[in-house]
Scaffold this active site. Structure first.
Site, PDB file in Angstrom:
ATOM      1  CE1 TYR A 175      -4.418   1.234   0.532  1.00  0.00           C
ATOM      2  CE2 TYR A 175      -3.134   3.061   1.362  1.00  0.00           C
ATOM      3  CZ  TYR A 175      -4.321   2.551   0.896  1.00  0.00           C
ATOM      4  OH  TYR A 175      -5.423   3.374   0.782  1.00  0.00           O
ATOM      5  CE1 TYR A 180      -4.816   5.746  -1.728  1.00  0.00           C
ATOM      6  CE2 TYR A 180      -6.360   7.543  -1.969  1.00  0.00           C
ATOM      7  CZ  TYR A 180      -5.734   6.604  -1.181  1.00  0.00           C
ATOM      8  OH  TYR A 180      -6.043   6.529   0.151  1.00  0.00           O
TER       9      TYR A 180
END
Lengths: 380, 130
Positions: free
Chosen positions: A283, A333
């Site tokens: 992440y 994103y």
């Protein structure tokens, strides 16, 4: 895990500035994922939504009356827990075929992650609970929280800007091999070092690309997965550990304890060892989290991640290719969902020029106030 | 979490922070249940010395909000009594992170005239905390 669970369909939309709603994008991704799995809406009896405005509207629009429905709050830290929850529901027999549906219109909505519109429920858009303490100092962005962690890491371990820059430049090189990625222009270390600061010590290229897009996955039990048209990608393990107490301030250990715990849990659950992991999808809302994740998962010693990434290990062809899609820094994103889809595509062998040869085991991990990891495998 | 005693303290010129009244663990902002010993509703407010050290710091180069024009520093300061605060550093060239040393000894200054009031920290001339 007792009853094996597998991903049998994935769907993504275009990414970028699309001028569409989150729910519209989520719905498109849902249809693509169902088509990918060779299933229809009527086959679905489980629904998990993330960041969509209305799970009700989405279900009504797409003809879903599940036996099991869950809607999660918009933070990206929920992606690992979403997969864990869906897998548990399948193993428990609460439902047999779950769609996980995500939509994000942050770019169109003008999300800033510092001055509003991100949709996040976290305090002042930063991490933590108490904007009364942080807003008077202008501490309103989650990127600044990551920057505080990095500056502490630099102080303790001597991590350099050049070392951190290897994260952004490596993922950009991966994005050049991914037609779906948003940032595909070459990025050299010199470009990185010359780029502007957003919140120093973080440069603009340490920030993910705020984005619109939709992602959906179809999960089912293995016995049903064998009937589907795609080779199943097995969910070998999923684990989470919260670090919500004290979350107003950066953690002393860069979330290492929690990362170690979830990393060991998913490997144990999957009957794998760390050496079996062929690629890591980490992440990368902000690039320092890549360093912290590598340390916490034990790929290097605490404090040595800067050197580790600077030596090419996270690049395609390196020991542990990370974020082969370009990640959130360069592909876009999608709060972890794009990384999860990349894990599936790598294990299906669909990644073309960016394929990790012979990938059999791929791990997802997220360092955040809820730390999580999910392990995927080509074999059960 | 309830930080009104802290904000009211700043209005009165005092830096009030909290610890667990059962085990003494510094916890700020103060949770109703101590994460260390599990005691409920034992929050104990006290007035801190105002001495501390810089735990980490950053410099905003982007203006997110008009009331906070960039560049400006944000730091985490660890008080001598243990609690940490998100805060601002005073008396620095605000736009260069290299001017801010982690471990630097700092002392609180309360800006009670602002609304809301806030505490900022100024580096001590001597350098490291004892």
């Amino acid at each position: 895990m007792t009853t094996p669970v597998a991903v049998v369909g994935v769907g993504t939309t275009d990414f970028g500035a699309l001028g569409r709603t989150a729910d519209d994008l989520a719905g498109e991704a849902l249809r693509v994922a169902l088509d990918d799995a060779g299933l229809a809406g009527l086959d679905v009896d489980g629904l998990l939504t993330h960041r969509v405005d209305s799970y009700e509207g989405l279900a009504a629009e797409h003809g879903l009356d599940p036996r099991w429905t869950v809607a999660l709050p918009p933070e990206g830290r929920m992606t690992g827990p979403a997969l864990q929850l869906a897998a548990a529901a399948l193993r428990e027999g609460l439902c047999h075929t779950v769609v996980l549906v995500y939509g994000n219109d942050g770019r169109t909505r003008g999300a800033t992650y510092g001055a509003g519109n991100s949709g996040s429920t976290a305090a002042g858009e930063g991490y933590g609970t108490t904007p009364a303490l942080t807003a008077p100092h202008g501490m309103t962005s989650p990127g600044a929280f990551s920057a505080l962690m990095l500056q502490r890491h630099r102080h303790l371990y001597g991590t350099t800007e050049e070392q951190l820059g290897a994260v952004a430049t490596t993922f950009r090189a991966h994005a050049a091999l991914n037609p779906q990625a948003l940032r595909r222009d070459p990025l050299t270390l010199e470009d990185y070092l010359a780029s502007r600061y957003v919140v120093a010590p973080l440069h603009v290229f340490d920030y993910c690309q705020i984005n619109d897009g939709g992602v959906a996955l179809v999960l089912t039990t293995l016995e049903r997965a064998r009937d589907q048209r795609r080779a199943p990608v097995h969910v070998l393990g999923a684990a989470q550990r919260a670090r919500l107490t004290g979350s107003d301030l950066p953690p002393d250990d860069f979330w290492a304890d929690a990362l170690t715990e979830v990393g060991e849990a998913v490997l144990r659950s999957g009957g794998r060892s760390r050496g079996d992991v062929d690629a890591l999808m980490v992440y990368d809302n902000f690039s320092p989290n890549v360093l912290f994740t590598l340390e916490g998962l034990g790929w290097c010693k605490v404090g040595e991640s800067g050197e580790w990434v600077a030596e090419g290990r996270i690049a395609l062809g390196g020991r542990l290719p990370c974020n082969t899609s370009g990640g959130q820094l360069s592909e876009g994103y999608l709060q972890g969902w794009g990384l999860v889809v990349e894990a599936v595509r790598q294990l299906r062998g669909e990644c073309g020029a960016r394929q990790v040869p012979g990938a059999r085991t791929v791990q997802y991990a997220c360092a955040a106030p809820i730390v999580s990891s999910v392990l995927f495998g080509r074999e059960a | 979490m309830d930080v009104r005693p802290h904000v009211d303290g700043l209005r009165a010129g005092l830096l009030r922070v909290a610890r667990c009244g059962a085990c003494g663990t510094a916890a700020f902002p103060p949770p109703r249940v101590c994460p260390r010993c599990g005691a409920r509703d034992t929050v104990e407010w006290f007035t801190a010395s105002g001495r501390g050290t810089v735990w980490s710091a950053v410099v905003f180069h982007k203006t997110y909000l008009a009331e906070h024009p960039a560049p400006y520093p944000v730091a985490v300061v660890e008080l001598a009594e243990g609690p940490r605060l998100v805060t601002t550093l005073a008396g620095l060239l605000a736009d260069d992170l290299r001017d801010i040393r982690i471990g630097q000894a700092v002392t609180a200054e309360i800006d009670a005239n602002r609304e809301p009031p806030r505490v900022v920290f100024r580096p001590d001339p001597e350098g490291e905390a004892p």
